[in-house]
Write a protein that holds these residues in place. Structure first.
Motif, PDB file in Angstrom:
ATOM      1  N   CYS A 170       0.849  -1.200   0.000  1.00 38.69           N
ATOM      2  CA  CYS A 170       0.000   0.000   0.000  1.00 38.69           C
ATOM      3  C   CYS A 170       0.880   1.245   0.000  1.00 38.69           C
ATOM      4  N   VAL A 171       0.274   2.362  -0.401  1.00 39.36           N
ATOM      5  CA  VAL A 171       0.980   3.644  -0.478  1.00 39.36           C
ATOM      6  C   VAL A 171       0.184   4.687   0.295  1.00 39.36           C
ATOM      7  N   TYR A 172       0.862   5.411   1.172  1.00 39.09           N
ATOM      8  CA  TYR A 172       0.225   6.483   1.933  1.00 39.09           C
ATOM      9  C   TYR A 172       0.886   7.810   1.547  1.00 39.09           C
ATOM     10  N   GLU A 173       0.081   8.821   1.314  1.00 41.66           N
ATOM     11  CA  GLU A 173       0.600  10.143   0.957  1.00 41.66           C
ATOM     12  C   GLU A 173       0.198  11.159   2.018  1.00 41.66           C
ATOM     13  N   PHE A 174       1.154  11.990   2.397  1.00 34.93           N
ATOM     14  CA  PHE A 174       0.914  13.030   3.395  1.00 34.93           C
ATOM     15  C   PHE A 174       1.368  14.377   2.832  1.00 34.93           C
ATOM     16  N   GLU A 175       0.642  15.419   3.178  1.00 37.70           N
ATOM     17  CA  GLU A 175       1.072  16.786   2.868  1.00 37.70           C
ATOM     18  C   GLU A 175       0.794  17.636   4.097  1.00 37.70           C
ATOM     19  N   MET A 176       1.847  17.947   4.831  1.00 35.25           N
ATOM     20  CA  MET A 176       1.699  18.722   6.069  1.00 35.25           C
ATOM     21  C   MET A 176       3.036  19.354   6.417  1.00 35.25           C
ATOM     22  N   ASN A 177       2.970  20.402   7.214  1.00 38.41           N
ATOM     23  CA  ASN A 177       4.177  21.096   7.685  1.00 38.41           C
ATOM     24  C   ASN A 177       5.111  21.459   6.536  1.00 38.41           C
ATOM     25  N   ASN A 178       4.519  21.892   5.412  1.00 40.31           N
ATOM     26  CA  ASN A 178       5.297  22.355   4.259  1.00 40.31           C
ATOM     27  C   ASN A 178       6.120  21.229   3.626  1.00 40.31           C
ATOM     28  N   LEU A 179       5.630  19.976   3.776  1.00 42.02           N
ATOM     29  CA  LEU A 179       6.371  18.821   3.289  1.00 42.02           C
ATOM     30  C   LEU A 179       5.417  17.793   2.685  1.00 42.02           C
ATOM     31  N   LYS A 180       5.744  17.339   1.478  1.00 45.09           N
ATOM     32  CA  LYS A 180       4.977  16.276   0.827  1.00 45.09           C
ATOM     33  C   LYS A 180       5.768  14.973   0.936  1.00 45.09           C
ATOM     34  N   GLU A 181       5.076  13.915   1.411  1.00 46.35           N
ATOM     35  CA  GLU A 181       5.727  12.618   1.576  1.00 46.35           C
ATOM     36  C   GLU A 181       4.817  11.513   1.060  1.00 46.35           C
ATOM     37  N   SER A 182       5.435  10.497   0.471  1.00 44.85           N
ATOM     38  CA  SER A 182       4.712   9.308   0.024  1.00 44.85           C
ATOM     39  C   SER A 182       5.447   8.082   0.564  1.00 44.85           C
TER      40      SER A 182
ATOM     41  N   LYS B  16       9.219   8.708  -0.521  1.00 46.45           N
ATOM     42  CA  LYS B  16       9.450   9.604  -1.650  1.00 46.45           C
ATOM     43  C   LYS B  16       8.986  11.010  -1.278  1.00 46.45           C
ATOM     44  N   SER B  17       9.802  12.006  -1.641  1.00 43.30           N
ATOM     45  CA  SER B  17       9.448  13.408  -1.426  1.00 43.30           C
ATOM     46  C   SER B  17      10.115  14.207  -2.528  1.00 43.30           C
ATOM     47  N   GLY B  18       9.296  14.754  -3.434  1.00 44.11           N
ATOM     48  CA  GLY B  18       9.868  15.385  -4.611  1.00 44.11           C
ATOM     49  C   GLY B  18      10.608  14.344  -5.430  1.00 44.11           C
ATOM     50  N   LYS B  19      11.860  14.620  -5.753  1.00 44.57           N
ATOM     51  CA  LYS B  19      12.680  13.656  -6.489  1.00 44.57           C
ATOM     52  C   LYS B  19      13.536  12.796  -5.562  1.00 44.57           C
ATOM     53  N   THR B  20      13.336  12.971  -4.256  1.00 46.70           N
ATOM     54  CA  THR B  20      14.118  12.210  -3.281  1.00 46.70           C
ATOM     55  C   THR B  20      13.438  10.878  -2.974  1.00 46.70           C
ATOM     56  N   VAL B  21      14.226   9.807  -2.954  1.00 50.04           N
ATOM     57  CA  VAL B  21      13.731   8.478  -2.603  1.00 50.04           C
ATOM     58  C   VAL B  21      14.687   7.879  -1.573  1.00 50.04           C
ATOM     59  N   LEU B  22      14.142   7.473  -0.419  1.00 51.47           N
ATOM     60  CA  LEU B  22      14.934   6.837   0.635  1.00 51.47           C
ATOM     61  C   LEU B  22      14.347   5.469   0.954  1.00 51.47           C
ATOM     62  N   LEU B  23      15.214   4.502   1.137  1.00 50.51           N
ATOM     63  CA  LEU B  23      14.805   3.183   1.602  1.00 50.51           C
ATOM     64  C   LEU B  23      15.280   3.023   3.040  1.00 50.51           C
ATOM     65  N   ALA B  24      14.326   2.777   3.953  1.00 49.21           N
ATOM     66  CA  ALA B  24      14.672   2.547   5.354  1.00 49.21           C
ATOM     67  C   ALA B  24      14.284   1.126   5.725  1.00 49.21           C
ATOM     68  N   THR B  25      15.197   0.414   6.362  1.00 49.98           N
ATOM     69  CA  THR B  25      14.931  -0.956   6.800  1.00 49.98           C
ATOM     70  C   THR B  25      15.317  -1.120   8.260  1.00 49.98           C
ATOM     71  N   VAL B  26      14.620  -2.039   8.927  1.00 49.96           N
ATOM     72  CA  VAL B  26      14.909  -2.371  10.319  1.00 49.96           C
ATOM     73  C   VAL B  26      15.019  -3.889  10.413  1.00 49.96           C
ATOM     74  N   VAL B  27      16.133  -4.366  10.955  1.00 40.66           N
ATOM     75  CA  VAL B  27      16.344  -5.808  11.122  1.00 40.66           C
ATOM     76  C   VAL B  27      16.774  -6.076  12.559  1.00 40.66           C
ATOM     77  N   MET B  28      16.165  -7.088  13.174  1.00 39.52           N
ATOM     78  CA  MET B  28      16.490  -7.441  14.563  1.00 39.52           C
ATOM     79  C   MET B  28      17.030  -8.865  14.637  1.00 39.52           C
ATOM     80  N   ASP B  29      18.100  -9.026  15.384  1.00 40.27           N
ATOM     81  CA  ASP B  29      18.647 -10.359  15.641  1.00 40.27           C
ATOM     82  C   ASP B  29      17.795 -11.031  16.720  1.00 40.27           C
TER      83      ASP B  29
END
Length: 731
Positions: free
Chosen positions: A3-15, A32-45
């Motif tokens: 699924c994809v969630y989009e937010f627009e608040m505090n002068n910032l657009k995020e997907s 994703k925000s503008g042309k910026t794309v970040l991948l965040a991952t969390v892994v636990m042992d």
């Protein structure tokens, strides 16, 4: 589930794209925000560690392809993280670490990869938001969202999440991190403004031609924020932060994975050992707490634990040394906090607002450009300053920047293990060293007016540490700059504050030592001038802080800062500058028509000046500026006087020659491309190598040598530039 969630608040657009990539991780998100794309991952042992600490690792990594770049250097792939990556990793770590419950011992690795970069995006805000979302959506039992936000002040108005280009016009850079209820972290710096001033020629040099155009000079103006202004900005950002976290939580909850059960390490202590310590070793614990140095205190507590382990009751009850030491540490913590809250007394006997004794020595390093030994209690910083040229600046490149940038004011902080009595070899700077150096730089930068053709490097060597070594770096750094005769708009001092809070009682501590940092609930560093705050950093361990307590802490820090500044001002008046060590530079402004005479024909005059006075000379022909730089101030002054003499001489009349004129003269100098011949009137002409003979000439020396008498013919003349042809060599 994708699924994809989009937010627009505090002068910032995020997907937020969830469930599409990195599905083997405990949690992952594509932001994703503008042309910026970040991948965040969390892994636990799944296997907890034996040690008693939270094994959390945060990595923020920028990929060069994200900005269409290939890594510079010999190896064309990403190597060790840059300073911006390290500092961003540290910000994310400090914001998320408080979410993990006590006793959580499973290793967790949070990774944020920048896959595409927009030059206007705030990567530090987006990195925290992405990492927080990945953690919230994971199956790790944490259901609290953390968000990051940046507050700027542009044209007198507070702005949320400004574009990077807009941040250049701000006087405030305030980064906040928190949950829907609590503020967890603050990073703040003031940004000095640059104001253009129009300077008439006569103000620069009364000998200048008054018809010359007036010059626009940019003058740096220090900026700081008083306590009320800063508090207003913090609360403005906190409100927006809280609303964002509420929205994240209510939206993400439907896509969050089912939480797994993670066993927490039992925090309960052995009550029997506690009672035994309270009855038999209470006085010994008090004495250990009041030990002067951090290392001595630690050893004293270990000795007490060993004595208890040898007691008959310990042997009967099979109390292990490690368990005893853990209870001793917990007991020590309760004693320290009780002394502060009930007795309003601290481990070293100080009152809550007292600053430890301060001693200051300046220019103790005879060969350094400037130095200061700043000692506050058992914390000691030796700060040295080096003044370099423009070419000494640190080149760096930001992922969102266009081309390289240059750092002309550097602050490097070193924390050797001997400063806390530990036997470890010195290694490369870690996250803590980079973070403390960055904080000190942000505190000092607003008052340091670095000339565009200079580079200043400030190095802080922590020789002894028992709390607040970064603030000692700020104080020692300001005085070291003064000792190097670098003009400061104002002196800057820093102080570390602490907070102990239980139930309805709280105590704010001024100038905390290591013990109070370890056993307290807040680490709060404030630096600034008498006028206001230039930099601040705060980490809250207990989950939040009320606005009233924060305001009280800010004003208590102000009292301490002014007290320290008064001591620093007295020390500044006693500074004896090492004039003979300082590189010196003088800038002369002459009439542009005189530049040719200062340079001389083929650079002859200027080379003679450089060799004679051992200086370097930079010239701006159009503006008539001559900058003289050297390691010896007397020689620089002498060179300037010599240049003034040349500039004040009446313009010499240039001899006029006609094409075809024939003269006899001596070869003054031989170069690869020809020979210079002295002509009547003391002016030189050039015989180009192609005019030495009818055929090809490989070496000028094959035809003429320095000192030869020759007959030449004038081919052309343009001012000082005279072209000759060789007719005959007269030995």
């Amino acid at each position: 589930m994708h699924c994809v969630y989009e937010f627009e608040m505090n002068n910032l657009k995020e997907s937020y794209d969830i469930g599409k990539v990195a599905r083997q991780a405990n949690g992952s998100v594509l932001l994703k925000s503008g042309k910026t794309v970040l991948l965040a991952t969390v892994v636990m042992d799944k296997n907890p560690v034996e040690e008693d600490f939270l094994p959390l690792t945060v990595q923020y990594i920028e990929k060069s392809y994200a900005a269409g770049k290939i890594p510079g250097g010999y190896v064309k792939r990403e190597q060790k993280p840059g300073d911006f990556e390290t500092l961003t990793s540290r910000i994310v770590d400090r914001a998320l670490r408080p979410l993990f419950p006590k006793g959580f011992m499973n290793p967790v690795v949070i990774t944020v990869l920048v896959l595409s970069a927009d030059e206007e995006s705030d990567l530090q805000v987006l990195a925290l938001n992405a990492a927080s979302a990945a953690l919230y959506l994971s199956d790790i039992p944490i259901r609290t969202a953390v968000s990051g936000i940046r507050v700027a002040e542009i044209n007198g108005e507070l702005v949320l999440n400004p574009k990077l280009s807009d941040l250049q016009n701000s006087t405030l850079d305030l980064y906040l991190a928190g949950t829907k209820e609590d503020l967890l972290m603050i990073e703040m710096r003031s940004i000095s403004s640059e104001e253009p001033q129009i300077i008439p020629p006569s103000a620069v040099d009364p000998m200048l031609d008054p018809t010359l155009a007036e010059e626009v000079v940019v003058v740096k103006k220090a900026n700081s924020y008083n306590e009320d202004e800063l508090l207003k900005a913090i609360l403005f950002g906190k409100e927006a932060l809280n609303e964002a976290c509420k929205l994240y939580e209510t939206t993400f909850i439907e896509s969050a994975k089912e939480m797994i059960e993670v066993p927490l390490k039992d925090e309960k202590i052995n009550e029997n050992i506690w009672v035994y310590i309270d009855e038999v070793y209470k006085e010994s614990i008090y004495n250990a707490i009041n030990s002067m140095a951090k290392s001595e205190r630690s050893e004293a507590l270990q000795d007490i634990a060993k004595k208890i382990a040898e007691d008959e009751i310990a042997l009967e009850q099979n109390w292990e040394y490690e368990l005893i030491l853990k209870v001793v540490d917990k007991y020590k913590r309760s004693v320290v906090r009780e002394m502060i809250l009930k007795e309003r007394k601290r481990a070293d006997g100080r009152g809550l607002k007292d600053v430890r004794p301060i001693t200051i020595e300046t220019n103790i390093l005879p060969s350094a450009h400037g130095s200061c030994l700043f000692t506050r209690g058992q914390t000691q910083a030796l700060v040295a300053v080096t003044i370099g040229e423009r070419t000494d600046a640190q080149m760096y490149e930001l992922l969102t920047g266009k081309g390289p940038k240059y750092e002309h004011f550097m602050v490097h902080y070193n924390f050797p293990s001997f400063s806390v009595g530990e036997a470890r070899p010195i290694g490369p700077p870690g996250r803590r060293e980079l973070g403390h150096g960055n904080l000190a730089k942000r505190a000092l930068e607003p008052v340091v007016d670095v000339e565009e053709d200079k580079t200043i490097r400030l190095v802080s060597e922590i020789l002894e540490s028992n709390g607040s070594s970064s603030m000692a770096t700020v104080c020692g750094g300001a005085l070291a700059l003064k000792a190097a005769n670098i003009p400061l708009i104002d002196l800057v001092a820093g102080v570390a504050m602490g907070l102990v809070i239980e139930g309805g009682e709280y105590a704010i501590l001024t100038d905390i030592m290591g013990l109070e940092d370890h056993d307290g609930d807040m680490d709060f560093k404030v630096a600034g001038t008498k006028e206001g705050i230039t930099a601040m950093q705060m980490d809250i361990k207990l989950g939040g802080i009320e606005a009233g307590i924060l305001k009280e802490a800010l004003y208590q820090a102000k009292e301490a800062r002014i007290h320290i500044l008064e001591i620093m001002e007295k020390a500044a008046q006693e500074i004896v500058v090492n004039e003979e060590n300082l590189p010196s530079s003088e800038t002369l402004t002459v009439h542009p028509s005189k530049i040719a005479e200062i340079i001389g024909q083929a650079g002859k005059t200027i080379k003679e000046i450089i060799e004679k006075f051992e200086v370097s000379i930079d010239i701006e022909k159009e503006k008539g500026k001559v900058k003289v730089t050297g390691k010896s101030k007397p020689k620089v002054v002498a060179a300037c006087e010599h240049i003034k003499t040349i500039a004040e001489k009446p313009a010499r009349e240039i001899p006029k020659f006609k094409e075809g004129d024939v003269f006899t003269g001596k070869v003054k100098r031989v170069v690869d491309f020809g020979a210079f011949v002295e002509l009547p009137g003391g002016i030189d002409g050039l015989i180009h190598i192609s005019k030495l003979a009818k055929g090809r000439v490989n070496r000028v020396e094959d035809i003429v040598k320095e000192g030869d008498e020759v007959e030449v013919e004038v081919l052309s003349q343009k001012g000082h530039k005279i072209e000759l042809a060789l007719k005959e060599v007269i030995k």
